[in-house]
Design an enzyme around this catalytic site. Structure first.
Site, PDB file in Angstrom:
ATOM      1  CG  ASP A  29      -4.315   2.373  -4.407  1.00  0.00           C
ATOM      2  OD1 ASP A  29      -3.118   2.557  -4.128  1.00  0.00           O
ATOM      3  OD2 ASP A  29      -5.248   3.067  -3.924  1.00  0.00           O
ATOM      4  CG  HIS A  45       7.316  -3.167   8.351  1.00  0.00           C
ATOM      5  ND1 HIS A  45       6.132  -2.521   8.074  1.00  0.00           N
ATOM      6  CD2 HIS A  45       8.194  -2.202   8.722  1.00  0.00           C
ATOM      7  CE1 HIS A  45       6.285  -1.225   8.298  1.00  0.00           C
ATOM      8  NE2 HIS A  45       7.532  -1.006   8.691  1.00  0.00           N
ATOM      9  N   GLY A  90       4.938  12.238  -1.005  1.00  0.00           N
ATOM     10  CA  GLY A  90       3.592  11.673  -1.150  1.00  0.00           C
ATOM     11  C   GLY A  90       3.398  10.302  -0.527  1.00  0.00           C
ATOM     12  CB  THR A  92      -0.077   8.125   2.682  1.00  0.00           C
ATOM     13  OG1 THR A  92      -0.460   7.109   1.756  1.00  0.00           O
ATOM     14  CG2 THR A  92      -0.163   9.490   2.018  1.00  0.00           C
ATOM     15  CG  HIS A  95       4.666  -2.560   4.580  1.00  0.00           C
ATOM     16  ND1 HIS A  95       4.436  -3.560   5.521  1.00  0.00           N
ATOM     17  CD2 HIS A  95       5.075  -3.195   3.457  1.00  0.00           C
ATOM     18  CE1 HIS A  95       4.703  -4.749   4.991  1.00  0.00           C
ATOM     19  NE2 HIS A  95       5.092  -4.546   3.736  1.00  0.00           N
ATOM     20  CG  HIS A  97       3.391   0.905  -1.084  1.00  0.00           C
ATOM     21  ND1 HIS A  97       3.718   1.472   0.123  1.00  0.00           N
ATOM     22  CD2 HIS A  97       2.786   1.877  -1.828  1.00  0.00           C
ATOM     23  CE1 HIS A  97       3.315   2.742   0.120  1.00  0.00           C
ATOM     24  NE2 HIS A  97       2.762   3.011  -1.049  1.00  0.00           N
ATOM     25  CG  HIS A  99       1.654   3.435  -6.188  1.00  0.00           C
ATOM     26  ND1 HIS A  99       0.395   3.712  -5.712  1.00  0.00           N
ATOM     27  CD2 HIS A  99       2.524   3.819  -5.216  1.00  0.00           C
ATOM     28  CE1 HIS A  99       0.498   4.260  -4.496  1.00  0.00           C
ATOM     29  NE2 HIS A  99       1.779   4.337  -4.180  1.00  0.00           N
TER      30      HIS A  99
HETATM   31  P1  AMP Z   1       1.575   5.965  -0.922  1.00  0.00           P
HETATM   32  O1  AMP Z   1       0.827   7.284  -0.884  1.00  0.00           O
HETATM   33  O2  AMP Z   1       2.587   5.856  -2.003  1.00  0.00           O
HETATM   34  O3  AMP Z   1       2.101   5.617   0.460  1.00  0.00           O
HETATM   35  O4  AMP Z   1       0.488   4.863  -1.306  1.00  0.00           O
HETATM   36  C1  AMP Z   1      -0.409   4.299  -0.404  1.00  0.00           C
HETATM   37  C2  AMP Z   1      -1.543   3.759  -1.232  1.00  0.00           C
HETATM   38  O5  AMP Z   1      -2.207   2.782  -0.453  1.00  0.00           O
HETATM   39  C3  AMP Z   1      -2.587   4.815  -1.639  1.00  0.00           C
HETATM   40  O6  AMP Z   1      -2.682   4.846  -3.067  1.00  0.00           O
HETATM   41  C4  AMP Z   1      -3.874   4.298  -0.989  1.00  0.00           C
HETATM   42  O7  AMP Z   1      -5.002   4.514  -1.801  1.00  0.00           O
HETATM   43  C5  AMP Z   1      -3.575   2.833  -0.774  1.00  0.00           C
HETATM   44  N1  AMP Z   1      -4.265   2.161   0.312  1.00  0.00           N
HETATM   45  C6  AMP Z   1      -4.380   2.591   1.602  1.00  0.00           C
HETATM   46  N2  AMP Z   1      -5.060   1.681   2.321  1.00  0.00           N
HETATM   47  C7  AMP Z   1      -5.379   0.665   1.488  1.00  0.00           C
HETATM   48  C8  AMP Z   1      -6.088  -0.564   1.634  1.00  0.00           C
HETATM   49  N3  AMP Z   1      -6.623  -0.948   2.812  1.00  0.00           N
HETATM   50  N4  AMP Z   1      -6.242  -1.356   0.558  1.00  0.00           N
HETATM   51  C9  AMP Z   1      -5.720  -0.996  -0.636  1.00  0.00           C
HETATM   52  N5  AMP Z   1      -5.031   0.144  -0.836  1.00  0.00           N
HETATM   53  C10 AMP Z   1      -4.872   0.971   0.205  1.00  0.00           C
HETATM   54 ZN    ZN Z   2       4.320  -3.255   7.569  1.00  0.00          ZN
END
Ligand code: AMP
Ligand code: ZN
Length: 107
Positions: A29, A45, A90, A92, A95, A97, A99
């Site tokens: 991250d 996706h 939360g 953002t 796509h 994913h 954590h």
């Molecule tokens: P969420 O808020 O659950 O959608 O998580 C999105 C996560 O993606 C956040 O923790 C960001 O810090 C992370 N993120 C956004 N852009 C990138 C990137 N280019 N490379 C790695 N992590 C990213």
């Molecule tokens: Zn995507």
């Protein structure tokens, strides 16, 4: 589609890859919230984990397997796997994913 994680999967945006599997990739991250903070991302996706679960359950299992392997590699084994689902929760990046976070790093 203008999706940052599709661009990472496609190699258009550089990242720190830490693992790969048939259906998933994993990278650090960019803004870690714990000493270990890895994102596990399906190559396909889907807007969030619920959509992924219905559309491609095999890819979701693959994602959890990759995430837990990396958690065992990078941490002492105690970890969280979080899927923020919906902007109000939360999310953002739209796509799917997970954590992987841990505060007990191994290396
Ligand atoms: P969420 O808020 O659950 O959608 O998580 C999105 C996560 O993606 C956040 O923790 C960001 O810090 C992370 N993120 C956004 N852009 C990138 C990137 N280019 N490379 C790695 N992590 C990213
Ligand atoms: Zn995507």
């Amino acid at each position: 589609m203008d999706c940052i994680f599709c661009k990472i999967v496609g190699g258009e945006i550089p990242t720190t890859l830490v693992g790969e599997s048939v259906h998933s990739i994993a990278f650090k991250d960019i803004a870690p919230k714990q000493p270990i903070h890895i994102l596990v991302v399906p190559r396909e996706h889907h807007g969030n984990v619920a959509e992924l679960a219905f559309a491609n359950p095999e890819a979701l299992v693959d994602l959890v397997q990759l995430g837990s392997k990396l958690a065992a590699e990078y941490s002492t084994g105690a970890f969280r796997l979080t899927f923020n689902t919906g902007a109000a929760a939360g999310q953002t990046v739209f796509h799917a994913h997970g954590h992987i976070t841990s505060n007990t790093p191994k290396k």
